[in-house]
Design an enzyme around this catalytic site. Structure first.
Site, PDB file in Angstrom:
ATOM      1  N   ASP A 192      -7.586   7.566   8.062  1.00 56.66           N
ATOM      2  CA  ASP A 192      -7.519   6.997   6.727  1.00 56.66           C
ATOM      3  C   ASP A 192      -8.373   5.966   6.726  1.00 56.66           C
ATOM      4  O   ASP A 192      -8.025   4.775   6.277  1.00 56.66           O
ATOM      5  CB  ASP A 192      -6.090   6.463   6.536  1.00 56.66           C
ATOM      6  N   GLY A 227       0.911  -1.093  -0.088  1.00 58.79           N
ATOM      7  CA  GLY A 227      -0.072   0.175  -0.071  1.00 58.79           C
ATOM      8  C   GLY A 227       0.863   1.265  -0.115  1.00 58.79           C
ATOM      9  O   GLY A 227       1.914   1.224  -0.289  1.00 58.79           O
ATOM     10  N   GLY A 228       0.087   2.311   0.393  1.00 55.00           N
ATOM     11  CA  GLY A 228       1.056   3.541   0.309  1.00 55.00           C
ATOM     12  C   GLY A 228       2.114   3.750   1.196  1.00 55.00           C
ATOM     13  O   GLY A 228       3.155   4.200   0.947  1.00 55.00           O
ATOM     14  N   PHE A 229       2.126   2.937   2.265  1.00 55.66           N
ATOM     15  CA  PHE A 229       3.280   3.163   3.130  1.00 55.66           C
ATOM     16  C   PHE A 229       4.124   2.042   3.309  1.00 55.66           C
ATOM     17  O   PHE A 229       5.342   2.007   3.965  1.00 55.66           O
ATOM     18  CB  PHE A 229       2.710   3.182   4.648  1.00 55.66           C
ATOM     19  N   VAL A 236       3.205  -5.531   2.890  1.00 58.78           N
ATOM     20  CA  VAL A 236       2.857  -6.222   3.815  1.00 58.78           C
ATOM     21  C   VAL A 236       3.088  -7.740   3.666  1.00 58.78           C
ATOM     22  O   VAL A 236       2.833  -8.211   2.502  1.00 58.78           O
ATOM     23  CB  VAL A 236       1.350  -6.182   4.199  1.00 58.78           C
TER      24      VAL A 236
HETATM   25  N1  LIG Z   1      -3.233  -7.715   9.165  1.00 60.79           N
HETATM   26  C1  LIG Z   1      -3.096  -8.117   7.957  1.00 60.79           C
HETATM   27  N2  LIG Z   1      -3.670  -9.433   7.763  1.00 60.79           N
HETATM   28  C2  LIG Z   1      -3.699  -9.713   6.472  1.00 60.79           C
HETATM   29  N3  LIG Z   1      -3.574  -8.897   5.381  1.00 60.79           N
HETATM   30  C3  LIG Z   1      -2.965  -7.794   5.588  1.00 60.79           C
HETATM   31  C4  LIG Z   1      -3.043  -7.253   6.954  1.00 60.79           C
HETATM   32  N4  LIG Z   1      -2.793  -5.909   6.831  1.00 60.79           N
HETATM   33  C5  LIG Z   1      -2.369  -5.711   5.313  1.00 60.79           C
HETATM   34  N5  LIG Z   1      -2.868  -6.887   4.699  1.00 60.79           N
HETATM   35  C6  LIG Z   1      -3.197  -6.896   3.149  1.00 60.79           C
HETATM   36  O1  LIG Z   1      -1.763  -6.088   2.681  1.00 60.79           O
HETATM   37  C7  LIG Z   1      -2.306  -5.395   1.714  1.00 60.79           C
HETATM   38  C8  LIG Z   1      -1.616  -3.864   1.720  1.00 60.79           C
HETATM   39  O2  LIG Z   1      -2.028  -3.421   3.050  1.00 60.79           O
HETATM   40  P1  LIG Z   1      -1.662  -1.685   3.224  1.00 60.79           P
HETATM   41  O3  LIG Z   1      -2.418  -1.351   4.443  1.00 60.79           O
HETATM   42  O4  LIG Z   1      -0.341  -1.653   3.031  1.00 60.79           O
HETATM   43  O5  LIG Z   1      -2.142  -1.163   1.869  1.00 60.79           O
HETATM   44  P2  LIG Z   1      -3.553  -0.258   1.709  1.00 60.79           P
HETATM   45  O6  LIG Z   1      -4.486  -0.498   3.059  1.00 60.79           O
HETATM   46  O7  LIG Z   1      -4.120  -1.136   0.572  1.00 60.79           O
HETATM   47  O8  LIG Z   1      -3.051   1.050   1.231  1.00 60.79           O
HETATM   48  P3  LIG Z   1      -2.907   2.152   2.187  1.00 60.79           P
HETATM   49  O9  LIG Z   1      -1.275   2.140   2.670  1.00 60.79           O
HETATM   50  O10 LIG Z   1      -3.246   3.421   1.439  1.00 60.79           O
HETATM   51  O11 LIG Z   1      -3.745   2.192   3.460  1.00 60.79           O
HETATM   52  C9  LIG Z   1      -3.862  -5.177   2.053  1.00 60.79           C
HETATM   53  O12 LIG Z   1      -4.473  -5.007   0.797  1.00 60.79           O
HETATM   54  C10 LIG Z   1      -4.087  -6.614   2.744  1.00 60.79           C
HETATM   55  O13 LIG Z   1      -4.617  -7.353   1.701  1.00 60.79           O
END
Ligand SMILES: Nc1ncnc2c1ncn2[C@@H]1O[C@H](COP(=O)(O)OP(=O)(O)OP(=O)(O)O)[C@@H](O)[C@H]1O
Ligand SMILES: *[C@@H]1O[C@H](CO)[C@@H](O)[C@H](O)[C@H]1NC(C)=O
Ligand SMILES: *[C@@H]1O[C@H](CO)[C@@H](O)[C@H](O)[C@H]1NC(C)=O
Ligand SMILES: *[C@@H]1O[C@H](CO)[C@@H](O)[C@H](O)[C@H]1NC(C)=O
Ligand SMILES: *[C@@H]1O[C@H](CO)[C@@H](O)[C@H](O)[C@H]1NC(C)=O
Ligand SMILES: *[C@@H]1O[C@H](CO)[C@@H](O)[C@H](O)[C@H]1NC(C)=O
Length: 701
Positions: A495, A374-376, A379
């Site tokens: 967010d 994601g933006g940050f 994962v």
């Molecule tokens: N705790 C978690 N358990 C399972 N999957 C996760 C978890 N956290 C994140 N993910 C997966 O990783 C992906 C990326 O997450 P991330 O929060 O970095 O991005 P985002 O929410 O799409 O964007 P942003 O950084 O803009 O919030 C998510 O779409 C999700 O599928």
């Protein structure tokens, strides 16, 4: 060394004699035989001779020019005694340079830079040029103005729809405008196979560019290749544009221009040569160019056993060699697992994870374990050794320095938040330039995939039924209420959106990513308002004040309600542009408002649910009207999360929408501030981080 310099000098002399051409060649910019560049803004020459156009200052610009004007219209020899007359057409010129763009925030786009030619009398205007997507060349009002007299070759890493950019990795020819006359995806045509090979501008790898202008035919050709490779025979771009009318002067400055954006990235130029009069720019000796500094990248995967198996017998040959090798291995191992620890972190004790454990837990951050990015940051999925608890490890790049301590203190304090509708933060680990956050693993991934598919053309999981959606909505509402009102202090999420709602094994909705936005929020410069959030979920007042509140969370929650009920994103951008060059936008709130005005709000419910005919019309009506109520443009008119809960569980009836909604237009409300946003190109629905600098954000007009 010497013969080469001599050769260059001879070439130079020869050209001076033949065509009156100007030549220079910089292999590094540290001086020592070459002239010092004329720099402004944040441009600096590093001690080893690298030209660093953008240092770590955000939203500022840089220019670096060869100190002397180059003659682009050589005077024709005339009869003795009379003055020289400039030629009508511009002379040919040729230039080549080696550059690299290094960004340390993975996943966020960076900004680009440009090579430019500008006459002396037009150079001052660069002082009022803007950074970021304006590349330090123009500003909102001067873009496209023929009085700019600028010819530039842009190397752009951001797709700005307002300039008609083709993609986020392109090379373009800019005539007085960031709307490139011609552009192509960065890359080159293989000499042998003739196939196109793309290159990533922001790859951190040095790349070489050649720009040639033929004064007689007005042909401009641009080629590029990985540094050290020969110049490809077929140019990437070629077109005819008469530059003599563009530059409209006899002499001009040549150099580079760059503007930084919110995401810090560095633009380096390693070497550069230039000639006029028809000769090709002097070649650059790559061995002489300064080296790029190392950028902290992802750790190398652990060495495979096979290498060790070969290495071991060799090590036994001499004891000394073995000792050295072991020493090296130990050192490497130490580096591989190196962490940053400071005294102040002691107090956070139990929340601190050892990097080695996280490394092992995720199988060395294998691609296979990547859950998403994601933006940050990215994962990864993992299982903690010992407990075998499944975790999600988020790697966040950050610029070290300020704010990290406060941020970690906050992360840890937020880590104490416990609620069945929040993704539990288990702890963190800190390395150089990187923060690892460890969360409970959510086996069903994020909600947006169920609503919109994963966007990568992958398959969309089964549509969520209405009852499931409502349960997720209620869950998220109660998680948010806990953050806002029921914990020991008020925590603003900042967010809220479907992609930050994760689904646990029982398909409960849980809010994730809380507090992360804060990482981008430290260091308060009164002139810069940083808005963190995602377009479409950002409350209008947030764009003006930059101050996130529980009521701006309520606005985002409203957008989230509509998103879940309608199965559409708050803002969808079309491909078509209207007469003003604006991309057609679908604004969900306005669309739902339209249905409401027609007395048929249920028509906005997700088509898939309507088709199946399985949804509770009264509940859907409530959710949609509540969504609109939460998105009231005036914060004071929005309900609190406690009220939202009461409306959702039916203990308080939801009041009718205010009559002002009959004429209300969400797009207009957002667009009041959109001019500012668009001028900074953050009108991008996907981006998580947005900055509004002092340009235009003054009185809240
Ligand atoms: N705790 C978690 N358990 C399972 N999957 C996760 C978890 N956290 C994140 N993910 C997966 O990783 C992906 C990326 O997450 P991330 O929060 O970095 O991005 P985002 O929410 O799409 O964007 P942003 O950084 O803009 O919030 C998510 O779409 C999700 O599928
Ligand atoms: C960047 O460059 C400018 C101008 O040279 C300077 O004032 C500033 O301190 C530099 N910033 C960093 C972080 O090096
Ligand atoms: C834009 O740049 C021009 C010079 O090219 C300058 O005259 C003008 O004032 C600038 N406008 C803004 C809004 O900065
Ligand atoms: C080149 O393009 C292809 C397809 O668009 C992409 O998969 C690949 O990563 C690109 N390569 C680089 C170096 O950008
Ligand atoms: C961006 O610049 C502001 C000052 O203009 C500073 O306070 C902030 O920390 C910077 N952000 C980053 C990410 O460097
Ligand atoms: C640049 O392109 C955009 C989008 O195509 C258009 O709206 C805008 O008017 C153009 N600007 C100039 C100066 O040509």
């Amino acid at each position: 060394m010497l013969p080469k310099k001599l050769l260059l000098l001879l070439q130079l002399l020869a050209q001076l004699l033949v065509a009156g051409g100007v030549d220079f060649a910089y292999e590094g910019f540290a001086g020592g035989g070459t002239r010092q560049l004329s720099l402004d803004g944040m441009a600096t020459i590093m001690p080893d001779g690298l030209l660093l156009l953008t240092n770590d200052t955000n939203m500022s610009k840089a220019h670096a020019f060869h100190p002397d004007l180059v003659t682009l219209r050589p005077a024709l020899p005339t009869a003795p005694g009379t003055t020289a007359v400039p030629t009508a057409t511009m002379s040919s010129f040729s230039t080549t340079f080696v550059f690299a763009i290094a960004s340390d925030l993975v996943g966020l786009s960076t900004s680009g830079f440009a090579f430019l030619v500008v006459p002396g009398n037009a150079r001052d205007a660069l002082a009022s040029a803007m950074p970021a997507q304006y590349l330090g060349l123009f500003n909102t009002s001067s873009n496209g103005d023929p009085r700019n007299h600028v010819f530039a070759v842009e190397l752009d890493t951001v797709r700005n729809p307002e300039f008609g950019d083709m993609d986020d990795n392109h090379v373009g020819l800019d005539i007085n405008s960031l709307n490139s006359s011609v552009a192509a995806t960065a890359g080159y045509y293989d000499d042998d196979a003739g196939v196109f090979r793309n290159l990533s501008l922001a790859s951190r790898e040095p790349l070489q560019v050649w720009v040639d202008y033929d004064g007689a035919t007005t042909e401009i050709a641009v080629a590029m290749a990985p540094a050290g490779s020969p110049r490809p025979k077929r140019p990437l771009l070629s077109t005819r544009i008469d530059l003599s009318t563009v530059i409209a002067a006899d002499t001009a400055y040549v150099g580079f221009s760059s503007g930084s954006s919110i995401v810090l990235c560095r633009h380096y130029v390693l070497g550069w040569s230039f000639s006029t009069g028809g000769a090709a720019a002097p070649p650059l000796d790559h061995a002489q160019l300064p080296k790029l500094p190392r950028v902290a990248g992802p750790p190398k995967p652990p060495r495979s056993r096979a290498t060790l198996a070969i290495a071991l017998p060799i090590m036994t040959t001499t004891a000394v060699l073995a000792a050295v090798a072991v020493g090296v291995l130990v050192h490497r191992r130490r580096l591989r697992y190196a962490e940053l620890r400071e005294d102040w972190e002691e107090e956070f004790g139990p929340h601190r994870f050892a990097f080695k454990d996280l490394h092992d837990a995720t199988g060395g951050f294998k691609d296979k374990r990547l859950l998403g990015a994601g933006g940050f940051g990215s994962v990864y999925m993992g299982a903690l050794p010992g407990s075998r608890t499944q975790v999600a490890v988020k790697r966040v790049s950050h610029e070290s320095r300020q704010g990290v301590k406060e941020f970690i203190a906050e992360v840890v304090s937020i880590g104490r938040l416990r609620h069945r509708n929040l993704v539990q933060l288990l702890g963190y680990c800190r390395r150089k330039g990187e923060l690892l956050l460890v969360y409970d693993y959510m086996p069903n991934g994020s909600l947006d995939k169920y609503l919109h598919g994963d966007g990568d053309g992958g398959s969309k999981p089964a549509t969520l039924g209405w009852a499931q959606r409502l349960r997720i909505i209620k869950g998220v509402a109660s998680g948010l209420l806990y953050m806002h009102e029921d914990w020991e202090k008020v925590v603003v999420h900042r967010d809220i959106k479907a992609s930050n709602v994760l689904l646990d094994a029982e398909m409960n909705g849980r809010l994730g990513d809380f507090g992360l936005a804060r990482l981008y929020d430290h260091g308060a410069d009164p002139h810069t308002t940083r808005v963190v959030g995602t377009m479409g979920y950002l409350a209008p007042e947030l764009m003006r004040t930059g101050k996130a509140t529980t009521l701006s969370d309520v606005f985002a929650f409203g957008a989230f309600l509509l998103e879940v009920a309608c199965g559409r994103r708050p803002i969808e951008e079309g491909d078509e542009e209207d007469v003003y060059g604006d991309v057609e936008r679908f604004v969900l709130a306005d669309w739902v408002l339209g249905h409401w005005r027609n007395g048929a709000i249920a028509g906005a419910v997700d088509a898939e649910l309507r088709a199946a005919g399985v949804y509770d019309a009264a509940e859907a009506d409530l959710v949609l009207r509540l969504g609109l109520t939460c998105m009231h443009p005036s914060p004071a008119a929005r309900p609190s999360m406690r009220q939202v809960m009461q409306y959702l569980d039916g203990s308080t009836p939801l009041p009718e929408l205010p009559p002002t909604y009959v004429t209300f237009n969400m797009l207009a409300a957002m667009e009041t501030h959109q001019g500012v946003l668009r001028s900074l190109s953050i009108w991008r629905a996907a981006s998580s981080v947005a900055t509004i600098s002092d340009i235009g954000v003054d009185s809240g007009r």
